[in-house]
Design a protein around this motif. Structure first.
Motif, PDB file in Angstrom:
ATOM      1  N   THR A  65      -7.247  -3.561  -1.258  1.00  0.00           N
ATOM      2  CA  THR A  65      -6.860  -2.276  -0.655  1.00  0.00           C
ATOM      3  C   THR A  65      -5.648  -1.681  -1.355  1.00  0.00           C
ATOM      4  N   ARG A 108       0.843  -1.208   0.000  1.00  0.00           N
ATOM      5  CA  ARG A 108       0.000   0.000   0.000  1.00  0.00           C
ATOM      6  C   ARG A 108       0.872   1.251   0.000  1.00  0.00           C
ATOM      7  N   TYR A 151      -7.008  -0.244  -4.492  1.00  0.00           N
ATOM      8  CA  TYR A 151      -7.726   1.001  -4.171  1.00  0.00           C
ATOM      9  C   TYR A 151      -6.743   2.172  -4.122  1.00  0.00           C
ATOM     10  N   GLU A 152      -5.567   1.937  -3.538  1.00  0.00           N
ATOM     11  CA  GLU A 152      -4.542   2.982  -3.509  1.00  0.00           C
ATOM     12  C   GLU A 152      -4.090   3.322  -4.928  1.00  0.00           C
ATOM     13  N   ASP A 170      -4.602  -7.943  -3.481  1.00  0.00           N
ATOM     14  CA  ASP A 170      -5.333  -7.327  -2.372  1.00  0.00           C
ATOM     15  C   ASP A 170      -6.075  -6.084  -2.859  1.00  0.00           C
TER      16      ASP A 170
END
Length: 259
Positions: A214, A193, A217-218, A212
């Motif tokens: 997340t 991330r 999303y980043e 992943d």
């Protein structure tokens, strides 16, 4: 002006030392310059010994080879630095820890392989940057963590695959953004991330299929152009929704700029 309260000391439960065996019985003791149970070089009490050396720092050199490790360690705090070198090889780590804080920088190389972790941590915290890479392979993660915090950014490559998560996290936060691709497949999600938050926008494509959501999303928070369009079809609804919202906002902004 109110008078200051006298210093209040916690009671020291260490047994009183035998003043009959003390070399200062007829001098300092007779003059009131030391005090059994409070300011005493013979007691096996760090607080009493430290108070003694605070009053009589010049006497510290008389205890460099004392049989009691704590006496040597406290004496080392008060010795002139030019007298510290013989103590670099002291058998007790408490003494060497004091030295790691006090010796001139040019002596620190003699302690980089010390058997005590705390000694090496202090060395890593003080060693000049030009020599710091010598400790990048230390066996202890905490030492390497200090190295990762202090190494020049352009010399962090050696630690990108470090075995410890916190060391790699520090590297991910500091390494030049153009080099973050080296960490794009780190096995720790939190580190990936960070990589997605910092890497060059043109390099984000290498993380667009991260397992992943997340991390993806980043990526979508910073992606542009074709990559942003592609991520509108991401299998995770939150990622896809953010991609569509960003694409729509981008289109609105373009229209506004053309007017």
């Amino acid at each position: 002006m109110a008078a200051q309260s006298p210093e209040v000391r916690e009671p020291d439960l260490t047994p009183l030392a035998d003043c009959n065996a003390c070399a200062y019985r007829s001098s300092l003791l007779a003059q009131g310059a030391c005090k059994p149970g409070d300011i005493c070089i013979m007691a096996e009490s760090g607080r009493q010994i430290d108070r003694f050396f605070k009053l009589h720092p010049a006497l510290a050199r008389e205890y460099m080879q004392d049989a009691f490790w704590e006496r040597r360690a406290i004496a080392a705090r008060y010795l002139p630095t030019n007298l510290l070198r013989p103590l670099l090889a002291d058998p007790d780590e408490a003494v060497r820890r004091v030295l790691a804080y006090r010796v001139p920088l040019e002596w620190l190389l003699e302690l980089i392989n010390d058997s005590d972790r705390e000694v090496r941590v202090t060395v890593a915290d003080r060693l000049p940057e030009a020599q710091l890479e010598l400790m990048a392979g230390d066996t202890d993660y905490l030492v390497r963590a200090y190295v990762a915090k202090r190494l020049p950014e352009g010399r962090l490559f050696r630690l990108v695959a470090d075995a410890d998560t916190e060391v790699r996290r520090t590297v991910a936060e500091r390494i030049p953004s153009v080099s973050l691709g080296l960490m794009a497949e780190d096995h720790e999600v939190g580190i990936r991330r960070i990589v997605a938050q910092r890497m060059e926008i043109d390099d984000l494509v290498m993380m667009a299929d991260d397992p992943d959501w997340t991390v993806r999303y980043e990526v979508v928070l910073r992606a542009d152009g074709e990559l942003l369009q592609r991520m509108m079809e991401d299998p995770d609804e939150e990622v896809a929704l953010m991609a569509r919202e960003r694409w729509q906002a981008r289109c609105v902004e373009q229209v506004a700029n053309e007017r």
